[in-house]
Write an enzyme that holds these catalytic residues in place. Sequence first.
Site, PDB file in Angstrom:
ATOM      1  N   GLU A  79       0.833  -1.208   0.000  1.00  0.00           N
ATOM      2  CA  GLU A  79       0.000   0.000   0.000  1.00  0.00           C
ATOM      3  C   GLU A  79       0.863   1.251   0.000  1.00  0.00           C
ATOM      4  O   GLU A  79       0.600   2.217  -0.727  1.00  0.00           O
ATOM      5  CB  GLU A  79      -0.924  -0.026   1.216  1.00  0.00           C
ATOM      6  CG  GLU A  79      -1.721   1.252   1.438  1.00  0.00           C
ATOM      7  CD  GLU A  79      -1.743   1.673   2.894  1.00  0.00           C
ATOM      8  OE1 GLU A  79      -1.498   2.866   3.170  1.00  0.00           O
ATOM      9  OE2 GLU A  79      -1.996   0.820   3.757  1.00  0.00           O
ATOM     10  N   HIS A  80       1.921   1.262   0.811  1.00  0.00           N
ATOM     11  CA  HIS A  80       2.836   2.402   0.831  1.00  0.00           C
ATOM     12  C   HIS A  80       3.523   2.586  -0.517  1.00  0.00           C
ATOM     13  O   HIS A  80       3.661   3.709  -1.017  1.00  0.00           O
ATOM     14  CB  HIS A  80       3.898   2.198   1.912  1.00  0.00           C
ATOM     15  CG  HIS A  80       3.464   2.640   3.273  1.00  0.00           C
ATOM     16  ND1 HIS A  80       4.056   3.666   3.962  1.00  0.00           N
ATOM     17  CD2 HIS A  80       2.488   2.164   4.088  1.00  0.00           C
ATOM     18  CE1 HIS A  80       3.471   3.827   5.139  1.00  0.00           C
ATOM     19  NE2 HIS A  80       2.518   2.908   5.249  1.00  0.00           N
ATOM     20  N   GLU A  99      10.872   3.842   1.759  1.00  0.00           N
ATOM     21  CA  GLU A  99       9.583   3.536   2.388  1.00  0.00           C
ATOM     22  C   GLU A  99       9.738   2.499   3.487  1.00  0.00           C
ATOM     23  O   GLU A  99       8.986   2.494   4.455  1.00  0.00           O
ATOM     24  CB  GLU A  99       8.592   3.066   1.337  1.00  0.00           C
ATOM     25  CG  GLU A  99       7.153   3.373   1.667  1.00  0.00           C
ATOM     26  CD  GLU A  99       6.899   4.867   1.870  1.00  0.00           C
ATOM     27  OE1 GLU A  99       5.974   5.190   2.653  1.00  0.00           O
ATOM     28  OE2 GLU A  99       7.622   5.700   1.283  1.00  0.00           O
TER      29      GLU A  99
END
Length: 420
Positions: free
Chosen positions: A50-51, A120
């Site tokens: 998702e990130h 991330e």
Amino acid sequence: MTVKTHTLSNGFRVVTEHMPGLASASVGIWVTAGARNERVEQNGIAHFLEHMAFKGTAKRTSLQIAEAIEDVGGYINAYTSREVTAYYARVLEADVPLAVDVLADILLNPVFDPNEIEVERGVILQEIGQSLDTPDDVIFDWLQEKAYPEQPIGRTILGPTERVSAFSRDDLAGFVSENYGPEQMILAAAGAVDHDALCLVAEQLFGHLNKQGQKDADLARFAGGEVRRVKGLEQAHFALAFESPGYRDDAIYVAQVYASILGGGMSSRLFQEIRENRGLCYTIFAQAGAYADTGMITIYSGTSGEQLPELAELSIDEMKRATDDMSAAEVARARAQMKAGLLMGLESPGNRAERLARMVQIWGRVPNLEETVARIDAVTTGDVRDFAAQIVQNAPAAMALYGPVESAPTMEALQERRVA
């Protein structure tokens, strides 16, 4: 307001609800794969993915993704749960095709640049650290793990540090190929949206995807037990869970009414007895959470270590008392709160779009509001009393304790109090 649905030939689903008078729309893609769909070695990858969705595609950089939506005054975000991952945007009516194009791009064409993966990874590791430093966050992860041990549904959504530290580009791409097929995607939109136009956009962007079949998650098995972590905090954090119906069970409405009466607001039994009458805590609540095949009635509170034993025992006592003296007035109040919460929430196009997607995921259709309200209204005082008795007498239980909890009663002691 009219709900319309359409399924492409490859199984990709579109569901919309036009809301007259609005100039904007909420649109998103709900993928029916979350933390529950991970293998043990993948724990945390759905959230990592998702990130990464916003970190660049074959035709847009991460900045261009943000600018594409924000240049037209819109908003874009995503979240991961145990059963879904959602990517959504809010834009003006004319910009709905643009929003869907951006969402399709980040889902179908991510580049997973190695440098961006490392950046991330650091962000997510900080998120994990922040969660571990937030007692009223981490205690629910421990409770979930104790309720469903050694199962995907019992694992944390963020994943453990050691797993997140090791995920590679191939791991991310592999999870997408396994879980992001057209049958696992639902395009939902509410507000100023044209259903037929959106279906044409969906066909252009997603119609080429090949079917790959739905994958069912392992059935949940509620085991229960206790986890106790002693730490020198100001407050002792207490969370107690009992197995309850999943969202496909007709009894889910009874469970929600019961949880509301028990600890859903300022007039609830736990709030009135434990906070207002006894002054034992600042925060206490109960809620009914549900998944496809299981659910949990959860009680949470924070108090001092010295007052925790009394608070825990009173919580059980209030649950037992509800089996005998649950009143029709309490049930009526809880039903009214549920209906008001539902209807007020659906004044937001974002909430409506989410409801559309979730109903299609659960039922394959969107029940009209009158049907849902009728199910709430059908819950009787006898239903709630019977449910309360079943929870107290038979439901498996799990407990999580964190902070100065040395004097807290054991799970076994609370179990004995339940049946005494």
